[in-house]
Design a protein around this motif. Structure first.
Motif, mmCIF file in Angstrom:
data_model
loop_
_atom_site.group_PDB
_atom_site.id
_atom_site.type_symbol
_atom_site.label_atom_id
_atom_site.label_comp_id
_atom_site.label_asym_id
_atom_site.label_seq_id
_atom_site.Cartn_x
_atom_site.Cartn_y
_atom_site.Cartn_z
ATOM 1 N N ALA A 99 21.857 28.512 107.424
ATOM 2 C CA ALA A 99 22.700 27.926 106.360
ATOM 3 C C ALA A 99 24.052 28.665 106.393
ATOM 4 O O ALA A 99 24.614 28.880 105.531
ATOM 5 C CB ALA A 99 22.332 28.316 105.064
ATOM 6 N N LEU A 100 24.591 28.687 107.934
ATOM 7 C CA LEU A 100 25.865 29.146 107.850
ATOM 8 C C LEU A 100 26.768 27.967 108.064
ATOM 9 O O LEU A 100 26.232 26.724 108.467
ATOM 10 C CB LEU A 100 25.961 29.891 109.483
ATOM 11 C CG LEU A 100 25.157 31.317 109.369
ATOM 12 C CD1 LEU A 100 25.338 31.695 110.877
ATOM 13 C CD2 LEU A 100 25.724 32.186 108.303
ATOM 14 N N LEU A 101 28.044 28.152 107.739
ATOM 15 C CA LEU A 101 29.016 27.087 107.949
ATOM 16 C C LEU A 101 29.948 27.314 109.412
ATOM 17 O O LEU A 101 30.868 27.998 109.265
ATOM 18 C CB LEU A 101 29.977 27.006 106.823
ATOM 19 C CG LEU A 101 29.231 26.798 105.600
ATOM 20 C CD1 LEU A 101 30.141 26.965 104.334
ATOM 21 C CD2 LEU A 101 28.682 25.380 105.601
ATOM 22 N N GLY A 102 29.479 26.467 110.505
ATOM 23 C CA GLY A 102 30.247 26.890 111.809
ATOM 24 C C GLY A 102 31.616 26.836 111.793
ATOM 25 O O GLY A 102 32.075 27.919 112.522
ATOM 26 N N PRO A 103 32.374 25.980 111.205
ATOM 27 C CA PRO A 103 33.727 26.176 111.451
ATOM 28 C C PRO A 103 34.534 27.226 110.865
ATOM 29 O O PRO A 103 35.519 27.434 110.908
ATOM 30 C CB PRO A 103 34.547 24.825 110.713
ATOM 31 C CG PRO A 103 33.266 23.895 110.734
ATOM 32 C CD PRO A 103 32.058 24.783 110.441
ATOM 33 N N LEU A 104 33.911 27.892 109.511
ATOM 34 C CA LEU A 104 34.384 29.086 108.998
ATOM 35 C C LEU A 104 34.212 30.396 109.747
ATOM 36 O O LEU A 104 33.263 30.480 110.508
ATOM 37 C CB LEU A 104 34.086 29.287 107.671
ATOM 38 C CG LEU A 104 33.998 28.201 106.607
ATOM 39 C CD1 LEU A 104 33.470 28.303 105.253
ATOM 40 C CD2 LEU A 104 35.438 27.669 106.582
ATOM 41 N N ASP A 105 35.218 31.390 109.563
ATOM 42 C CA ASP A 105 35.094 32.393 110.202
ATOM 43 C C ASP A 105 34.034 33.516 109.941
ATOM 44 O O ASP A 105 33.272 33.107 108.788
ATOM 45 C CB ASP A 105 36.345 33.324 110.194
ATOM 46 C CG ASP A 105 36.743 33.822 108.704
ATOM 47 O OD1 ASP A 105 35.977 34.052 107.898
ATOM 48 O OD2 ASP A 105 38.129 33.893 108.567
ATOM 49 N N VAL A 106 33.709 34.534 110.400
ATOM 50 C CA VAL A 106 32.518 35.513 110.329
ATOM 51 C C VAL A 106 32.564 36.069 108.751
ATOM 52 O O VAL A 106 31.767 35.819 107.948
ATOM 53 C CB VAL A 106 32.514 36.581 111.045
ATOM 54 C CG1 VAL A 106 31.419 37.671 110.749
ATOM 55 C CG2 VAL A 106 32.242 36.092 112.434
ATOM 56 N N THR A 107 33.713 36.511 108.253
ATOM 57 C CA THR A 107 33.844 36.949 107.074
ATOM 58 C C THR A 107 33.660 36.224 105.827
ATOM 59 O O THR A 107 32.872 36.212 104.910
ATOM 60 C CB THR A 107 35.206 37.584 106.722
ATOM 61 O OG1 THR A 107 35.692 38.580 107.616
ATOM 62 C CG2 THR A 107 35.477 38.168 105.375
ATOM 63 N N SER A 108 34.149 34.930 106.000
ATOM 64 C CA SER A 108 34.087 33.877 105.012
ATOM 65 C C SER A 108 32.512 33.375 104.881
ATOM 66 O O SER A 108 31.935 33.030 103.863
ATOM 67 C CB SER A 108 34.691 32.506 105.670
ATOM 68 O OG SER A 108 36.195 32.735 105.454
ATOM 69 N N ASN A 109 31.764 33.437 105.868
ATOM 70 C CA ASN A 109 30.193 33.276 106.029
ATOM 71 C C ASN A 109 29.543 34.158 105.427
ATOM 72 O O ASN A 109 28.663 33.962 104.434
ATOM 73 C CB ASN A 109 29.703 32.807 107.479
ATOM 74 C CG ASN A 109 29.913 31.462 107.789
ATOM 75 O OD1 ASN A 109 29.022 30.513 107.443
ATOM 76 N ND2 ASN A 109 30.841 31.120 108.374
ATOM 77 N N LEU A 110 30.019 35.384 105.450
ATOM 78 C CA LEU A 110 29.173 36.425 104.908
ATOM 79 C C LEU A 110 29.353 36.399 103.380
ATOM 80 O O LEU A 110 28.407 36.897 102.699
ATOM 81 C CB LEU A 110 29.740 37.978 105.387
ATOM 82 C CG LEU A 110 29.194 38.537 106.963
ATOM 83 C CD1 LEU A 110 30.055 39.523 107.374
ATOM 84 C CD2 LEU A 110 27.834 38.951 106.421
ATOM 85 N N PHE A 111 30.562 36.028 102.937
ATOM 86 C CA PHE A 111 30.906 36.221 101.582
ATOM 87 C C PHE A 111 30.762 34.697 100.884
ATOM 88 O O PHE A 111 31.337 34.699 99.650
ATOM 89 C CB PHE A 111 32.411 36.801 101.341
ATOM 90 C CG PHE A 111 32.578 38.271 101.379
ATOM 91 C CD1 PHE A 111 31.999 39.019 100.328
ATOM 92 C CD2 PHE A 111 32.534 38.778 102.791
ATOM 93 C CE1 PHE A 111 32.077 40.582 100.592
ATOM 94 C CE2 PHE A 111 32.379 40.152 102.896
ATOM 95 C CZ PHE A 111 32.318 41.003 101.948
ATOM 96 N N ILE A 112 30.261 33.756 101.489
ATOM 97 C CA ILE A 112 30.213 32.283 100.770
ATOM 98 C C ILE A 112 29.513 32.709 99.465
ATOM 99 O O ILE A 112 28.268 33.146 99.165
ATOM 100 C CB ILE A 112 29.369 31.536 101.549
ATOM 101 C CG1 ILE A 112 30.181 30.952 102.809
ATOM 102 C CG2 ILE A 112 28.949 30.189 100.666
ATOM 103 C CD1 ILE A 112 29.291 30.201 103.794
ATOM 104 N N GLY A 113 30.288 32.294 98.198
ATOM 105 C CA GLY A 113 29.650 32.560 96.776
ATOM 106 C C GLY A 113 29.587 33.761 96.294
ATOM 107 O O GLY A 113 29.459 33.791 95.056
#
Length: 251
Positions: A99-113
């Motif tokens: 459930a990762l968002l590929g176009p977003l960076d690493v930090t953004s994926n870690l902190f989604i929500g």
């Protein structure tokens, strides 16, 4: 072993299920399941397709509720009816699809929500600092936190998914890893297994896998399901492949 019993080393189960049952129409998906999971152990959950693994994991993670049976967590009887209930207890699940968002960076994926904000603005530096700490905990190195997550290797992407699921938000006590090596090559699978071993030194881990070699490598015990029932609970140091395969196909 009942919910109040402990292992010979004095450890009590972090989670116990007694008489867990779940039916979907004419299908008995889980039939009177009794299991224990202990702190700082990796428990492999094994079984053929349709054995009941997914239903059991969904009951523990709050995606579904049991029709019958009791769940004990940290020695107390609990109700897990929603994912939020599991999360509050410290049960974290990392699903196969990540459930990762590929176009977003690493930090953004870690902190989604779970983004840090102040006066309506993202606290990017604070998030980057914690993101680096999370990856350090997992002993994972990447070129830049600003990389698109889709540019990472499969093993690195698993690190991001594990970091988000485990270290962001409530402190975990039990981590569920759903087929984490599925679709990965040998090198990437080795990285995921390394992460699993690291987690198993700190938390209770349920490892769902179809790969018996990997189960023998990282797990201390295994629960084998067949047709919704517990076919066997094994010490992996004493078990063998033929024994597990036999349990998987015939209770």
């Amino acid at each position: 072993m009942n919910s109040s019993e402990s292992k010979s080393d004095g450890r009590r189960p972090i989670l116990s299920i007694r008489g867990g049952s779940k039916r979907f129409g004419g299908l008995q998906a889980l039939d009177n399941i009794d299991i224990d999971i202990y702190d700082r152990e990796i428990l492999a959950l094994l079984g053929d397709n349709g054995a009941g693994k997914s239903t059991l994991i969904k009951a523990i993670s709050g995606a579904q509720t049991l029709d019958k049976g009791d769940i004990f967590f940290d020695g107390k009887k609990v109700q897990i009816q929603l994912p939020e209930d599991a999360n509050r207890l410290g049960i974290k699940t990392v699903y196969q699809d990540l459930a990762l968002l590929g176009p977003l960076d690493v930090t953004s994926n870690l902190f989604i929500g779970s983004e840090y904000t102040r006066w309506g603005f993202l606290q990017k530096k604070k998030m980057d600092k914690e993101a680096q700490t999370v990856l350090s905990h997992l002993k994972t190195t990447i070129k830049s936190l600003n990389q698109e997550v889709r540019s990472l290797s499969g093993g690195q992407q698993h690190s991001v998914a594990i970091g988000r699921g485990v270290f962001i938000g409530h402190e975990p006590k039990l981590i569920i890893m759903d087929e984490p090596t599925a679709g990965l090559g040998v090198k990437q699978s080795r990285e995921v297994l390394r992460l699993l071993k690291e987690l198993g030194q700190k938390f209770a881990v349920i490892f769902i896998t179809h790969n018996l070699e990997y189960a023998f490598e990282v797990a201390q015990r295994a629960v084998v399901l067949c047709s919704g029932r517990v076919a066997g609970i094994l010490d992996m140091a004493e078990a063998n492949h033929n024994q597990i395969v036999s349990l998987m196909i015939d209770v």
